[in-house]
Design an enzyme around this catalytic site. Structure first.
Site, PDB file in Angstrom:
ATOM      1  N   HIS A 374       0.808  -1.232   0.000  1.00  0.00           N
ATOM      2  CA  HIS A 374       0.000   0.000   0.000  1.00  0.00           C
ATOM      3  C   HIS A 374       0.833   1.269   0.000  1.00  0.00           C
ATOM      4  O   HIS A 374       0.263   2.360   0.105  1.00  0.00           O
ATOM      5  CB  HIS A 374      -0.900   0.051   1.233  1.00  0.00           C
ATOM      6  N   LYS A 567      -8.345  14.023   5.170  1.00  0.00           N
ATOM      7  CA  LYS A 567      -7.552  12.790   5.125  1.00  0.00           C
ATOM      8  C   LYS A 567      -6.538  12.889   6.246  1.00  0.00           C
ATOM      9  O   LYS A 567      -6.438  13.935   6.902  1.00  0.00           O
ATOM     10  CB  LYS A 567      -6.866  12.622   3.774  1.00  0.00           C
ATOM     11  N   ARG A 568      -5.791  11.808   6.483  1.00  0.00           N
ATOM     12  CA  ARG A 568      -4.743  11.886   7.503  1.00  0.00           C
ATOM     13  C   ARG A 568      -3.805  13.051   7.193  1.00  0.00           C
ATOM     14  O   ARG A 568      -3.565  13.354   6.028  1.00  0.00           O
ATOM     15  CB  ARG A 568      -3.943  10.580   7.532  1.00  0.00           C
ATOM     16  N   LYS A 573       0.954  14.389   1.810  1.00  0.00           N
ATOM     17  CA  LYS A 573      -0.392  14.738   1.302  1.00  0.00           C
ATOM     18  C   LYS A 573      -0.540  16.252   1.114  1.00  0.00           C
ATOM     19  O   LYS A 573      -1.518  16.727   0.555  1.00  0.00           O
ATOM     20  CB  LYS A 573      -1.469  14.211   2.250  1.00  0.00           C
ATOM     21  N   THR A 678      -8.435   6.848  -1.745  1.00  0.00           N
ATOM     22  CA  THR A 678      -9.773   6.317  -1.997  1.00  0.00           C
ATOM     23  C   THR A 678     -10.815   7.403  -1.762  1.00  0.00           C
ATOM     24  O   THR A 678     -11.921   7.329  -2.304  1.00  0.00           O
ATOM     25  CB  THR A 678     -10.083   5.098  -1.104  1.00  0.00           C
ATOM     26  N   LYS A 682     -14.509   8.651  -3.590  1.00  0.00           N
ATOM     27  CA  LYS A 682     -15.780   8.934  -2.902  1.00  0.00           C
ATOM     28  C   LYS A 682     -16.335  10.288  -3.333  1.00  0.00           C
ATOM     29  O   LYS A 682     -17.534  10.439  -3.605  1.00  0.00           O
ATOM     30  CB  LYS A 682     -15.569   8.916  -1.375  1.00  0.00           C
TER      31      LYS A 682
HETATM   32  O1  CBF Z   1      -4.721   1.150  -0.330  1.00  0.00           O
HETATM   33  C1  CBF Z   1      -5.470   1.836   0.581  1.00  0.00           C
HETATM   34  C2  CBF Z   1      -4.752   3.092   1.024  1.00  0.00           C
HETATM   35  O2  CBF Z   1      -3.665   2.701   1.861  1.00  0.00           O
HETATM   36  C3  CBF Z   1      -2.914   3.787   2.393  1.00  0.00           C
HETATM   37  O3  CBF Z   1      -3.769   4.599   3.165  1.00  0.00           O
HETATM   38  C4  CBF Z   1      -1.839   3.221   3.322  1.00  0.00           C
HETATM   39  O4  CBF Z   1      -2.066   3.069   4.475  1.00  0.00           O
HETATM   40  N1  CBF Z   1      -0.677   2.882   2.874  1.00  0.00           N
HETATM   41  C5  CBF Z   1      -2.327   4.605   1.256  1.00  0.00           C
HETATM   42  O5  CBF Z   1      -1.607   5.698   1.769  1.00  0.00           O
HETATM   43  C6  CBF Z   1      -3.420   5.084   0.316  1.00  0.00           C
HETATM   44  O6  CBF Z   1      -2.860   5.720  -0.799  1.00  0.00           O
HETATM   45  C7  CBF Z   1      -4.256   3.904  -0.162  1.00  0.00           C
HETATM   46  O7  CBF Z   1      -5.352   4.357  -0.892  1.00  0.00           O
END
Ligand code: CBF
Length: 839
Positions: A374, A567-568, A573, A678, A682
């Protein structure tokens, strides 16, 4: 014994175990029964929360019937199952979702209304199940919804944390963390399975013996044991009888009390083991995209994977098949590297306990597991120090070293005399102390590795897993672009838009086949439809304005452009870039004449998101946003032209209000850093337009909706390295507009500038790792384009409709089906109403 029951006894059971009917009166009876008997209350002392509890229990009764039916039929059919191992399941609220998925929302609404309550208030009384940090945990929740909806035989496995992600409050502009004790009241959405309790060991030593054939055998003798107790969370599919399961483990001591210590007067010691055991599942680590590296986290990972594998093996053994059939019955998906120890644990169980040869066992293991990566951020790559690991899991360490040895021997054979390659690919990093690279272990132990968006899946092949692609070949590395469930993220969060779509498309089939949304493309020229579309957006903005008033005490106009970044909080970001632009905008407005101001597009800039408690720079970004908000919102020279708010404690249920209300949302990570994202999906699904970089899934969204319906700016992923290099070694000067903004902060326009110095120094020439300066000019230009486009409202609404219409690809149903067909090889099994006798 029960097989000997007379026919009448069976018939009695059959008659009495008929599912409750779903008419208003039966539902009301069940709610009132729960009020009076389960809650021991009466109508006159029933507040919204108690009403919620009773409705939840009544809903749960219906869920459990389906869950029972599904689990029973799956046991009998015994198909290949998919097990999704995730340390995080960010489920949010359950009641609304369960009612919608079971098709009971309307009837329950009516039932509750007649009983004197309002559905909205009852729904709002539920606390979120926040067992996740952000994208990764929410993805797991969306996938569980799709797996159930598509009738796949699937189980999730995770941990039942006592404390989910912390609650965020803003005090004097700073993030302050409070514990999220979400289990204060009974949780109606889980079924405690106290009968399912598995012993998990830690520490101790390994006994080595020779068996009768002269083979060396290893037997791990743990030093301490804890119990893993199962809590099952039913996951109903939409428009199907199937109801899957997420099994969450809770840690408990093997014995609550050490009597010997107690009798010796050592009271603390007498409960020490119990406290240590309970600690394992007490709290979710609040880091997103960064590795915590703590011993307790490693304990969590082993505890969870060991309990889950034990459970999976027990289920497999019931079918009396050969071990070689295991990969035909079981597919295990590793959600990130967090569950990678499952690979080692399965190898251990097969070799040490089931006495399979190493090679036979390894063949089974590698055919069973698949791994989702991820992130490519180096700080998120999990590594465990060898000494700590050895102390907790001595036998597992031996196995990891053996896996590594056999793996490197093969690499050496294919690429002789390349020490550098062996060092790079080794599962063990030669540092002081040595480190175990979990991502390498996950790749070596899996048959497929996937990224989560096209760009990201390509990037992992050229960066972190480059050598592995050379060794294994391309086929092992695939892409599975993330998706979101349209049930929660449109149908539930935006009921008015959902109704309009169903009315327009002649039914709600689109909720199970999102590509049908394409039918909306024909409606862009229909002025009446556009008007209705715009009214719904406005109503959603009114709802958000109310939330902002309650949570931030700021009045915002729903007629302004709502610009959202939720978002976080993370440097990559670039919320920092967003607030720097807000300052730029503020300064520009301040410098305008009244006539010039008349043509400014009013904007409300909405931020939300949590920073990891130990992430100092991210927390300073929150402070800056709040300091800017304080000045801007009170400045009469600006008035309604610009408002800034930071919505505290962003979570799934807040997202359900924010997402449908955005005009524009920001997905502005430095290219190549956001694996997918994601929330971008949305927002666009809800007709929100996005401003973003060519990163993660933004690229595929652009491909689907067309470049005229998205605002793209900034550098591309392949340019990032050169830009960083140029900045570092050729001293590229800071963007002039950005320089102006920094000077304003340094002059003390927003509180004492000393506070923000550490933040500002991240922009020093040569240090601006996330390339804010390089992207700033194009970011300003993109924002100007947004303003201009928003002024042409009819065209804007057309864009908005096209956004929704072309988002079919991003349903998590599509993602899950791709996993099922191309990685897991599992087929759907539909549950039918068989009645009691069939059992
Ligand atoms: O794939 C799901 C999401 O995972 C993360 O949040 C993560 O924890 N590594 C990514 O940062 C996101 O880009 C991703 O959509």
């Amino acid at each position: 014994e029960r097989a000997k029951w007379p026919k009448e006894t069976f018939e009695l059971w059959e008659r009495l175990s008929k599912k409750e009917a779903n008419d208003v009166e039966t539902i009301q009876k069940s709610i009132v029964r729960h009020v009076t008997t389960t809650l021991a209350r009466a109508a006159f002392n029933l507040d919204n929360f108690s009403a919620y509890q009773a409705v939840a229990l009544s809903t749960r009764d219906r869920l459990i019937s389906r869950w029972n039916e599904t689990q029973g039929q799956m046991s009998r059919a015994d198909p290949k199952r998919i097990y999704y191992l995730s340390l995080e399941f960010l489920l949010g609220r359950s009641m609304d979702n369960a009612l919608l998925n079971m098709g009971l929302k309307e009837t329950y609404g009516k039932s509750i209304r007649q009983l004197g309550f309002n559905m909205e208030d009852v729904i709002e009384s539920e606390v979120d199940a926040a067992l996740g940090n952000g994208g990764l945990g929410r993805l797991a929740a969306c996938y569980m919804d799709s797996l159930a909806t598509l009738d796949y035989p699937a189980w999730g496995y995770g941990l039942r944390y006592n404390y989910g992600i912390f609650q965020q409050r803003i005090i004097d502009g700073y993030q302050t963390e409070y514990p999220d004790y979400w289990l204060n009241f009974d949780n109606p959405w889980e079924l405690p399975r106290l009968d399912i309790s598995i012993t998990v060991g830690f520490g101790g030593h390994v006994q080595t013996t020779q068996d009768e054939y002269g083979q060396t055998r290893h037997n791990w003798v743990p030093g301490t044991n804890v119990q893993a107790v199962a809590y099952d969370v039913p996951v109903p599919g939409y428009d199907t009888e199937n109801c899957n399961n997420i099994r969450l483990w809770r840690s408990k001591p093997t014995k609550v009390f050490d009597l010997t210590s107690f009798n010796e007067g050592n009271y603390e010691k007498s409960v020490e083991d119990a406290t240590n055991a309970e600690k394992i599942t007490s709290v979710l680590y609040p880091n997103d995209n960064t590795m915590a590296g703590k011993e307790l986290r490693l304990k969590q990972q082993y505890f969870w994977t060991a309990a889950s594998l034990h459970d999976i093996l027990r289920r497999f053994k019931k079918s009396m098949r050969e071990w070689s059939d295991f990969p035909d019955q079981v597919a295990i998906q590793l959600n990130d590297t967090h569950p990678t120890l499952a690979i080692v644990e399965l190898q251990r169980l097969l070799v040490d306990q089931e006495m399979l040869s190493w090679d036979d066992a390894w063949d089974i293991v590698t055919k069973t597991f698949a791994f989702t990566n991820h992130t490519v951020l180096p700080e998120a790559m999990e590594k465990w120090s060898v000494p700590m690991f050895e102390y907790l899991l001595p036998r597992h360490l031996q196995i990891i070293f053996d896996i590594n040895l056999f793996f490197l021997q093969k690499v050496e054979k294919m690429f002789p005399n390349d020490r550098g390659l062996l060092n790079r690919m080794s599962i063990i990093e030669e540092a002081q102390p040595q480190q175990i690279r979990m991502a390498h272990l996950a790749v070596v132990g899996s048959h497929k590795v996937n990224g989560v968006a096209a760009l990201h899946s390509n990037l992992i092949k050229t960066t972190i897993f480059h050598d592995f692609v050379t060794y294994y070949g391309e086929d092992k590395f695939v892409n599975k672009t993330n998706g979101i469930t349209p049930r929660r993220w449109l149908h539930q969060a935006n009921p008015q838009l959902s109704a309009l779509i169903s009315q327009t498309l002649g039914g709600d089939k689109w909720l199970k086949d999102l590509s049908l949304l394409k039918g909306l493309n024909d409606k862009t020229e229909d002025a009446v439809f556009r008007q209705r579309w715009a009214e719904i957006k406005r109503a959603n903005k009114v709802r958000l304005a109310e939330l902002i008033k309650t949570r931030c005490d700021v009045e915002v106009s729903p007629d302004a452009l709502f610009d959202v970044q939720v978002k976080r909080i993370h440097e990559y970001k670039r919320q920092f870039m967003n607030i720097l632009y807000v300052i730029h905008r503020y300064r520009t407005i301040k410098s305008m004449s009244a006539a010039q101001k008349a043509s400014v597009q009013p904007r409300v800039v909405i931020f939300g998101g949590k920073a990891a408690p130990g992430y100092y720079i991210a927390k300073l970004v929150i402070k800056l946003i709040n300091s800017v908000a304080k000045v801007v919102n009170q400045d009469p020279a600006v008035g309604d032209l610009l408002k800034v708010v930071f919505v505290p404690d962003y979570n799934v249920s807040v997202a359900e209000v924010i997402v449908p209300a955005s005009d524009i949302s920001q997905h502005i990570s430095t290219a190549g850093t956001e694996a997918s994202g994601t929330s971008n999906m949305k927002f666009v699904l809800n007709g929100g337009i996005i401003i973003g970089t060519l990163d993660g899934a933004n690229i595929e969204i652009l491909e689907e909706i067309g470049e005229e319906n998205i605002f793209i700016f900034g550098c591309m992923a392949h340019e990032v390295e050169d830009l960083r290099h140029a900045q570092r070694y050729r001293g590229v000067p800071m963007d002039p507009a950005l320089q102006g903004v920094i000077s304003a902060i340094e002059r003390g326009t927003f509180e004492d500038p000393k506070i923000f110095q550490p933040l500002i120094s991240t922009l020093t020439v040569g240090k601006d790792f996330y390339l804010i300066s390089a992207d700033f000019a194009s970011y300003i230009a993109a924002n100007q384009q947004v303003d201009a486009a928003y002024k042409k409202q009819a065209d804007w609404i057309k864009k908005s409709i096209r956004c929704t219409a072309n988002m079919g690809k991003f349903s998590s149903d599509r993602s899950v089906k791709e996993y099922a067909d191309e990685i897991w090889n599992v087929k759907p099994v539909s549950v039918v109403d068989e009645g009691y006798m069939a059992k």
